[in-house]
Design a protein around this motif. Sequence first.
Motif, PDB file in Angstrom:
ATOM      1  N   ALA A  81      40.572  51.290  40.307  1.00 49.28           N
ATOM      2  CA  ALA A  81      39.402  51.700  39.537  1.00 49.28           C
ATOM      3  C   ALA A  81      39.841  52.660  38.447  1.00 49.28           C
ATOM      4  CB  ALA A  81      38.353  52.346  40.440  1.00 49.28           C
ATOM      5  N   SER A  82      38.973  52.849  37.471  1.00 48.19           N
ATOM      6  CA  SER A  82      39.243  53.777  36.381  1.00 48.19           C
ATOM      7  C   SER A  82      37.988  54.595  36.108  1.00 48.19           C
ATOM      8  CB  SER A  82      39.666  53.004  35.123  1.00 48.19           C
ATOM      9  OG  SER A  82      38.648  52.095  34.733  1.00 48.19           O
ATOM     10  N   GLY A  83      38.076  55.519  35.186  1.00 44.31           N
ATOM     11  CA  GLY A  83      36.911  56.327  34.845  1.00 44.31           C
ATOM     12  C   GLY A  83      36.676  57.418  35.865  1.00 44.31           C
ATOM     13  N   GLY A  84      35.393  57.655  36.183  1.00 40.64           N
ATOM     14  CA  GLY A  84      35.030  58.730  37.094  1.00 40.64           C
ATOM     15  C   GLY A  84      34.983  58.331  38.543  1.00 40.64           C
ATOM     16  N   THR A  85      35.539  57.210  38.900  1.00 44.94           N
ATOM     17  CA  THR A  85      35.536  56.768  40.294  1.00 44.94           C
ATOM     18  C   THR A  85      36.571  57.547  41.103  1.00 44.94           C
ATOM     19  OG1 THR A  85      34.898  54.547  39.601  1.00 44.94           O
ATOM     20  CG2 THR A  85      35.788  54.777  41.811  1.00 44.94           C
ATOM     21  N   MET A  86      36.165  58.061  42.259  1.00 47.23           N
ATOM     22  CA  MET A  86      37.072  58.798  43.123  1.00 47.23           C
ATOM     23  C   MET A  86      37.788  57.805  44.038  1.00 47.23           C
ATOM     24  SD  MET A  86      36.309  62.060  45.572  1.00 47.23           S
ATOM     25  CE  MET A  86      35.857  63.013  44.112  1.00 47.23           C
TER      26      MET A  86
END
Length: 394
Positions: free
Chosen positions: A171-176
């Motif tokens: 995943a990318s972005g704000g995904t933990m």
Amino acid sequence: MSAPVVDAPAPAAPPARRRRRGTWIAIGLVLLIVGGVGAVMQAGSQWIERDSLDPESAGPTGTRALAEILGQHGVQVRAARDHEEVETLLESGTATLVLTDTPALSDGRLRELVGLATDVVLIEPRSRTIDLLIPSAAMAGSAPDGVVQPECSLDAAERSGGIQPGALFSASGGTMACYPVEGGHGLLTSFTGEDRSSVVDGTVLFTNEHLAENGNAALAVNLMGRHPLVVWYQPALGDTDLADTEFTLGELTPPWVSPVIVLLMVAALAAAIWRGRRFGPLVAERLPVTVRASETTEGRARLYAHARDALHAADQLRIGALERLARLLGLGPGASAQEISDAAAARAGIDRGAVRRTLLDDIPATDADLVDLAMRLRRLEDAVHAHVRPERNP
């Protein structure tokens, strides 16, 4: 006084009819057995599909143990097998939606259900549902054997400890992302305000068979137990919102298949009419039937002529000539064709090679060759007969 009338016993069925009847009975029994086995296998496959990740199943692949643990922590688990029931339960208050695979549900309907839930936990990830839940996420293979630590700031994962993940995700972005393994992660969590959506492979973590291993049970409770209600969506086989899920054969095949099938059927019908044989009613005939030898000879000759089998016809002519020459020369039944040929050449005073070619070697290729061979055989027999039984002058 008239003699009493006694009913004649009914004639027994002929053996052939009894055999045919037994054959049909055996075929019927085989069909019944095959149908029964198929029905059992189909029912078994349907039960296996329902048993997987089902919160009401106590089998190895079920999740009843997890439902019991959540209940002990004050969380009510409601298994819903219809998307309308899921909607009704989610509208009643804050709840966690647990999603298994939903192949028969449209994307729009699945988004509506996800929007009604406070938390969403996807425990049977597929590329389609991952993309709908966390658009920046994707499948990233599977993890090798070994326990992995969270290595993230998510409280639910930190309190659970290590697990042995199954499928991996990226995943990318704000995904933990938690539980890193070879460029992928065993758990993804996305936040929208206070709500959160998680993706984890529950098929190897949360089933009855594996729940007691490592921190699997703790992770499941931490992900699903934030709210007093868990709506576990386990869709039934017929649960769908699609208007028409049954396709015809024409819709599933290329456009040219149907015309070709019709053309083949017309061609088969035309061939049946063209080459078909019409038989009249059966006629009872007394057996045995005496057939004259001339009729048998003519029938075989017509067959050879129709098949244009000159070699077979030549063999028959030579066999007859050899038998007659052997009797004429006084040779026994054990005499070979070569011995008969040599004896005929010696008695008639003809070259052995010519006699051998006539009786054994020459292969006729046409009807003319066959006629020539027949004439040579006739002349050879006449020559031998003239030397064996010469006519006496009066």
